[in-house]
Design a protein around this motif. Sequence first.
Motif, PDB file in Angstrom:
ATOM      1  N   GLY A 302       5.685  47.420  32.687  1.00  0.00           N
ATOM      2  CA  GLY A 302       6.431  46.197  32.945  1.00  0.00           C
ATOM      3  C   GLY A 302       6.552  45.840  34.412  1.00  0.00           C
ATOM      4  O   GLY A 302       7.048  44.763  34.751  1.00  0.00           O
ATOM      5  N   LYS A 303       6.095  46.707  35.305  1.00  0.00           N
ATOM      6  CA  LYS A 303       6.192  46.447  36.731  1.00  0.00           C
ATOM      7  C   LYS A 303       5.145  45.432  37.167  1.00  0.00           C
ATOM      8  O   LYS A 303       3.986  45.497  36.775  1.00  0.00           O
ATOM      9  CB  LYS A 303       6.000  47.747  37.510  1.00  0.00           C
ATOM     10  N   ILE A 304       5.574  44.477  37.992  1.00  0.00           N
ATOM     11  CA  ILE A 304       4.655  43.472  38.528  1.00  0.00           C
ATOM     12  C   ILE A 304       4.094  43.954  39.863  1.00  0.00           C
ATOM     13  O   ILE A 304       4.849  44.335  40.757  1.00  0.00           O
ATOM     14  CB  ILE A 304       5.365  42.115  38.700  1.00  0.00           C
ATOM     15  N   SER A 305       2.785  43.947  39.975  1.00  0.00           N
ATOM     16  CA  SER A 305       2.114  44.408  41.195  1.00  0.00           C
ATOM     17  C   SER A 305       1.228  43.312  41.751  1.00  0.00           C
ATOM     18  O   SER A 305       0.760  42.429  41.022  1.00  0.00           O
ATOM     19  CB  SER A 305       1.275  45.663  40.913  1.00  0.00           C
ATOM     20  N   SER A 306       0.973  43.374  43.046  1.00  0.00           N
ATOM     21  CA  SER A 306       0.103  42.418  43.718  1.00  0.00           C
ATOM     22  C   SER A 306      -1.291  42.992  43.898  1.00  0.00           C
ATOM     23  O   SER A 306      -1.470  44.204  44.050  1.00  0.00           O
ATOM     24  CB  SER A 306       0.674  42.050  45.090  1.00  0.00           C
ATOM     25  N   ILE A 307      -2.291  42.103  43.884  1.00  0.00           N
ATOM     26  CA  ILE A 307      -3.649  42.539  44.178  1.00  0.00           C
ATOM     27  C   ILE A 307      -3.729  42.935  45.653  1.00  0.00           C
ATOM     28  O   ILE A 307      -2.901  42.510  46.466  1.00  0.00           O
ATOM     29  CB  ILE A 307      -4.674  41.424  43.893  1.00  0.00           C
TER      30      ILE A 307
END
Length: 504
Positions: A302-307
């Motif tokens: 569920g964690k949002i990560s950036s490219i």
Amino acid sequence: MLRARDAGLYRAVTDCGAGGFSSAVGELADGAGARIQLENAPLKYAGLAPWEIWLSESQERMVAAVPEKDLDAFRKICGIEDVECSVIGTFSSDNRLKVYHGEEMVCDLDLDFLHRGIPRVRKEAVWRPRPARPAGSSGAGPVRGADAGRALERLLAHPNIGSKKWVVRQYDHEVQGGSVVKPFAGAGGEGPSDAAVVRPDLDSWKGLVLSNGINPFYGEIDPYWMAANAVEEALRNLVAVGGDPDLCAILDNFCWGDVSDPSILGDLVRCARGCYDFSKGFGTPFISGKDSLNNTWRGPDGKISSIPGTLLISAIGVIDDVRKCVTMDLKRPGNRILLAGETRDEFGGSHFGLVAGNVSGEVPKVDAGTSLALMRAIRSAMGKGWIESCHDLSEGGLAVALAEMCIAGNLGADADLAKAPGPLSGKNAGIRTAFSESAGRWLIEVSPANLAGLKKHFRSLPLAAIGSVTRAPVLKVRSAPGKTLLRLKVADMKRSWNSFSEAR
């Protein structure tokens, strides 16, 4: 549009990019005004709301300012070329952008407010240097205990270095027969070209050269030097086929993560500063660009990560005579192989570090002054016909570049790395010289008859003969006289290089 331009039928033109009509018309109308009738715009299907027509970013559309007296001539050219043409409005003098759908006004904006009155968004940007450890230092330096031959084979098979035939062969790069330097070099088309050269007008020997530079791994250490390396690599590739570093331009393409995060935005700001500094340093203007921000994904937890922040630099230039272009495949046994540019201990973000399981070390730095001087010397030497092949050093360093030249030419090479300009010393010096990714370097093939002239031509610039082309298809690299660093058959290297494409 080119025919209409040559006939002087329009006064201004822009493409429909981000924001569709809203940005295209808004830009053209600044300082004048415009009245737009959205119902006149051709639609792919019925039922679009006015705001959808206004903001749609459908591709392959352009907006032009055509005087009424030239409208019929403009329409005639569009008809000849089978291009749809519609009048969607008129320019005015009230400095307002008025948009209608039928009789309904859907927008009325003062253009001064639109361009200069909107409050500027202010965001916090923070960049903190990442700790760096010199490659080969105590701990997990990437050169400890490495087998150079095995490392080279793994590098040649890496997706970023190996053959991209599985992609390239899906497209026709021979349209109208204008390709001069093609995606693959050599008699069998088996090596990676540094850049593409096309001849758009078959009645002229002039050509266009297109090249790129990219390495996001450098950005994970320092986005500033990622930008510097991307700019320099694009120009380095352009020069390697005969392009002129003083007659070219560059474009940027940013792909970035969540810029509401101060640290990610800080990386972007630092990267942009690198673009500015090295565009100025090389005297090469940016003529266009594109960005794609806020690229994120949600993981299984569920964690949002950036490219990872990534910058692609593309370069375009003019070549006066495509018959003088140079390719990267080795040409003749007995020719000498020279290395232009200095090698330093720079393994941060390197592909050797990736295959060795470690990416520690200093990211490559760019010396724009020396690099530009080398570019000018190489191009001038190509004009004299002295250089028979040329290849830039990038991912995987000198060893990969030398292997690629052997693969493309189906010839061997015998090289002594101790002869490289500014040779590295100390433990593992041979491996460090073979796989460092220092910027501003090229491998050059020259006949023995032109060797003295070429060296004199380069004057005090870093250049040294490190080996020779051999008829036997074997790459032999020594770290010092009598000390073999690696020995690989060209057939085996070719197999490694093709393995990624053949597995697709």
